[in-house]
Scaffold this active site. Structure first.
Site, short mmCIF file in Angstrom:
data_model
loop_
_atom_site.label_atom_id
_atom_site.label_comp_id
_atom_site.label_asym_id
_atom_site.label_seq_id
_atom_site.Cartn_x
_atom_site.Cartn_y
_atom_site.Cartn_z
N CYS A 176 -0.51 11.44 1.02
CA CYS A 176 -0.97 12.82 1.11
C CYS A 176 -2.10 13.00 2.13
O CYS A 176 -2.11 13.94 2.89
CB CYS A 176 -1.44 13.30 -0.26
N GLU A 203 -4.39 9.92 3.33
CA GLU A 203 -5.19 8.73 3.57
C GLU A 203 -5.07 8.20 5.00
O GLU A 203 -3.97 7.80 5.42
CB GLU A 203 -4.76 7.62 2.59
#
Length: 852
Positions: A487, A489
């Site tokens: 999502c 990182e």
């Protein structure tokens, strides 16, 4: 060979026509796709829309995917179990290799109509394999007691009763042999009481029950070496082993396992060659016959050698990515900087006049649709509010700067945005990197795609992301070359094994311990001393005591969580090494260590905090109402939340009103306490050592876990009632009593940017929602471009948008059949709104609509 043109002259003419049509719509030297940079794709979802792609093939493939059912396939389970039974006395890492080899040499292969890219997940398209190496108890339990097909959301279908019984029988063999069973046996009571087994203060269930994932391999290296080159590098390292090395046996086994798996991958790809040629022989359409023959030739080339063309590079990418997912069902197997590693093949084919720009775009779009085929079976606790059936987290990063700090935008960058607008599917999760020198054309094209209202792409700011990576010890050149996984990182492709998304931390549950002496407010364990007694609202005499209690509770519970994750990490190393994945990490080959044993150059574990704004607004209410203005006592506030605000309506209305300071309004009183909470979490996580030689890295984001966590969280001092969602990601609080942000999007950006995002080395996330009319027309587009520029300048790390009014979402709830393919941005991912659980739909509807 390019099947889209029969001669180099035709290819040249096609490209000349396209260039002339675009040359008046871009700046000198600007990258361009097949459409002008300011091409409009509509604003928001349109009911009864026409096909979006200019390619009929892509529209057919997309519809075929949507029409397929989600199924459970038994083949991988059957073949893996067979291999383990036949090699029970072998070292674990070789058992893994033999199982992988057995699957790839025996699984059924499929060639689907219209497709140009081959390869699946050791299962038919849109069917999930089963991975017994990680966990089986939940599979057995759910088949017997909570059938997958009867779920409210995320249903999967077993094809017949015979396969249902076979799955049960095969899973029985794995009891006591899995990663989960080993981790379970080693967790103590203090660790369990805070986890999903107890009070849900933190959730480690992702990696407790499944593979790790959250990686991006070095695709550039793969494209240069091919499988033969990788095998040669492993063989050379194996030949250089020295028996004086005390790790000789472990390294020998690792190299042997890696060689078995790389050769199995070669054999698997080669199996497609006669199959596709057989299809070609039966094909009566000359164009399709030529396509199939080219596809067979592509497989023949990349079964060992490096790709020579754009098409072959795409095919090698798909096979390799799918096979990494065959080895392990860890999600977020991300694609790196695809516009960068794919561009040399595109430029060479364009220079050689063996491809047209249009056909290159069609290949990208075909690949985009195919990337939705991998799906993943998840346990019922994970999908309680509908987490999605896709494998999840397949981020594709474009744009940004190169290793030297120069802008890296190219034609593929623009075409990948076009492909997203033309396909509008859950995958891939497109990420656009931006910085102060990002070209205007890319900014506009990105916003045009965002305005289409399907949730893609998300935007990352290079400066704070690079700063975060430098905190983890990377070089500047490496940090500049980061890609996004999952999502949010930031990750170094082919060098980092970050264990991102390792756990969700329910910070409002910790705050519950802060206000109530280490006990929960309500529930079966409300009389138990769960955390340390650091005081309560009944006893605090100063606000400083409250802040000290916050830090103490966070330190205690994060000790429990981090030590639990270390146990789970060790269980993966012991029970399920991943030598095939390790083959794509040069440092693993050099060191002779599996990636699960610390073979990567950079190692980490990345848990993320949920509900930080809920905590911040709770602290604000305590500080303002109890200590500064003395409008109520701490005991009165504590009793109000014990009573779930019932009988305390005036206080409830006050806490949710504009009379109380709230985070998200550019209000320093509240924003300073958000900063305190943000830094408290990061400080108590960052830098803890891990066994693989790296450190813990904090993230501040929830994805959609704020909804499920809220269901298990008692009332909180910010004005939230029991069961309501906690705050999402970096965003402000929204309760049933009212949204706490009211000053508009610029105020939110100002509040969010008062923290140093680089402290969250595992990433941050900000969701914003605009109704269609707020961003319509040239003025609306330019306002959104300016807003993004402002957010980048203020050093926010990550932002993403829903262009969707609450009224549209309510209409979709009422008439779901009209909105079947309407995607919405949930958090780090987009999903089909009508497939979301009602609690998550409600959370999306309640998010504040912003206007410029």
């Amino acid at each position: 060979m390019n099947i889209n043109a029969t001669s180099a002259l035709e290819v040249e003419e096609a490209n000349d026509i396209l260039i002339k049509s675009l040359q008046n719509t871009k700046g000198d030297g600007a990258a361009c796709g097949t459409e002008s940079f300011d091409q409009t794709y509509g604003v928001g979802y349109q009911v009864g829309h026409e096909d979006w792609s200019p390619f009929p093939r892509v529209n057919k493939l997309r519809q075929t995917f949507l029409d397929r059912p989600y199924e459970i396939d038994v083949q991988r389970l059957r073949l893996v179990t067979e291999a383990y039974k036949n090699n029970e006395n072998s070292p674990t890492i070789l058992q893994c290799a033999y199982a992988f080899d057995n699957v790839l040499r025996n699984v059924e292969l499929n060639v689907y109509d219209e497709e140009l890219i081959l390869g699946e997940l050791a299962a038919p398209a849109k069917a999930t394999p089963i991975y017994p190496e990680f966990s089986v108890e939940w599979i057995i339990d759910e088949i017997l007691n909570f059938p997958f097909e009867d779920r409210a959301y995320d249903q999967f279908y077993i094809r017949n009763d015979e396969e249902r019984q076979e799955i049960l029988d095969l899973c029985e063999y794995w009891r006591g042999k899995t990663v989960a069973s080993l981790a379970d046996a080693r967790l103590d009571e203090d660790q369990r009481k805070g986890s999903q087994f107890g009070e849900d203060i933190y959730k480690t269930n992702y990696y407790h029950y499944t593979g790790i994932g959250h990686i991006s391999i070095d695709y550039e290296r793969l494209m240069k070496l091919g499988y033969d080159g990788l095998i040669e590098s492993v063989e050379k390292a194996k030949d250089n082993l020295n028996k004086k090395d005390f790790e000789y046996a472990d390294k020998r086994d690792f190299y042997q396992a890696t060689l078995i798996m790389l050769k199995a991958a070669k054999a698997h790809i080669a199996r497609y060659v006669p199959l596709v040629r057989e299809h070609a022989e039966k094909e009566t359409d000359p164009k399709r016959k030529e396509e199939l023959l080219t596809m067979a030739a592509n497989c023949e080339q990349i079964a060992g050698g490096a790709p020579q063309t754009f098409w072959q590079a795409m095919q090698l990418f798909n096979f390799t990515t799918a096979l990494i997912q065959v080895e392990s069902n860890g999600h977020s197997i991300s694609y790196g900087r695809m516009d960068q590693w794919l561009n040399p093949f595109y430029e060479a084919d364009m220079e050689n006049k063996t491809i047209t720009k249009e056909f290159a775009l069609e290949l990208i779009e075909v690949q985009y649709v195919k990337l939705n085929n991998p799906v993943k079976l998840k346990e019922k606790g994970t999908v309680i509010v509908r987490n999605g059936r896709c494998a999840g987290g397949e981020s594709l990063t474009i744009g940004g700067m190169d290793k030297d700090g120069n802008d890296a935008t190219n034609d593929i960058t623009m075409m990948m945005l076009e492909a997203s607008a033309h396909t509008r599917m859950m995958n891939p999760w497109l990420c656009v990197r931006m910085h102060e020198n990002t070209p205007y054309e890319l900014k506009v094209k990105t916003v045009e795609v965002i305005r289409a209202g399907f949730g893609h792409p998300k935007i990352f700011n290079d400066e704070p992301a690079i700063k975060a990576l430098l905190r983890k010890g990377t070089s500047l050149e490496e940090a500049r070359d980061y890609a996004v996984v999952g999502c949010v990182e930031p990750n170094i492709p082919g060098k980092e094994y970050g264990w991102h998304d390792a756990a969700y931390v329910n910070t409002p549950k910790m705050m519950e311990m802060v206000v109530n002496g280490g006990r929960i407010l309500d529930g079966p364990d409300k009389d138990k001393q769960l955390g340390p007694d650091t005081g309560s609202l009944d006893t605090y005499e100063s606000f400083d005591e409250v802040l000290e209690s916050v830090d103490a509770q966070f330190a205690y519970w994060l000790d429990q969580m981090c030590s639990s994750l270390n146990i789970i990490d060790d269980a993966h190393k012991t029970r399920k090494p991943v030598p095939f994945l390790s083959a794509f990490y040069g440092d693993c080959i050099e060191s002779g260590k599996d990636i699960s044993a610390g073979g990567a150059k950079y190692n980490g574990i990345g848990p993320q905090a949920a509900g930080i704004a809920t905590c911040a607004d709770s602290l604000t209410a305590i500080k303002q109402l109890v200590f500064d203005e003395k409008r109520c006592t701490g005991s009165e506030l504590l009793q109000a939340i014990k009573d779930n605000w019932e009988g305390h309506e005036k206080l409830y209305a006050l806490v949710n009103s504009r009379k109380v300071h709230h985070y998200g309004n550019d209000d320093d009183y509240a924003d300073e306490l958000f900063k305190f909470m943000f830094e408290c979490y990061c400080r108590n996580v960052a830098g803890r050592e891990i066994a693989r030689g790296g450190q813990f890295n904090p993230g501040v984001y929830t994805v959609n876990a704020n909804v499920g966590m809220g269901m298990n969280t008692n009332a909180s001092v910010d004005g939230r009632k029991k069961g309501e969602p906690i705050s999402d990601n970096m965003g402000p609080v929204h309760t049933a009593g009212g949204a706490h942000d009211f000053a508009g999007p610029t105020a939110i950006a100002n509040s969010v940017s008062k923290v140093d995002h680089s402290l969250a080395t595992n990433g941050t996330l900000l969701n914003l929602k605009f109704p269609q009319e707020a961003v319509s027309g040239i003025e609306g587009r330019d306002n959104l471009v300016s807003y993004i520029e402002e957010y980048i300048a203020k050093q926010g790390m990550h932002v993403q948008f829903n262009v969707m009014s609450s009224e549209t979402l309510k209409a979709a709830q009422k008439n779901p059949e009209k909105y079947k393919d309407m995607l919405v941005r949930v958090a780090g991912y987009s999903a089909y709104f009508v497939e979301l659980g009602k609690p998550l739909q409600k959370d999306l509807i309640q998010r504040t609509e912003l206007n410029f």
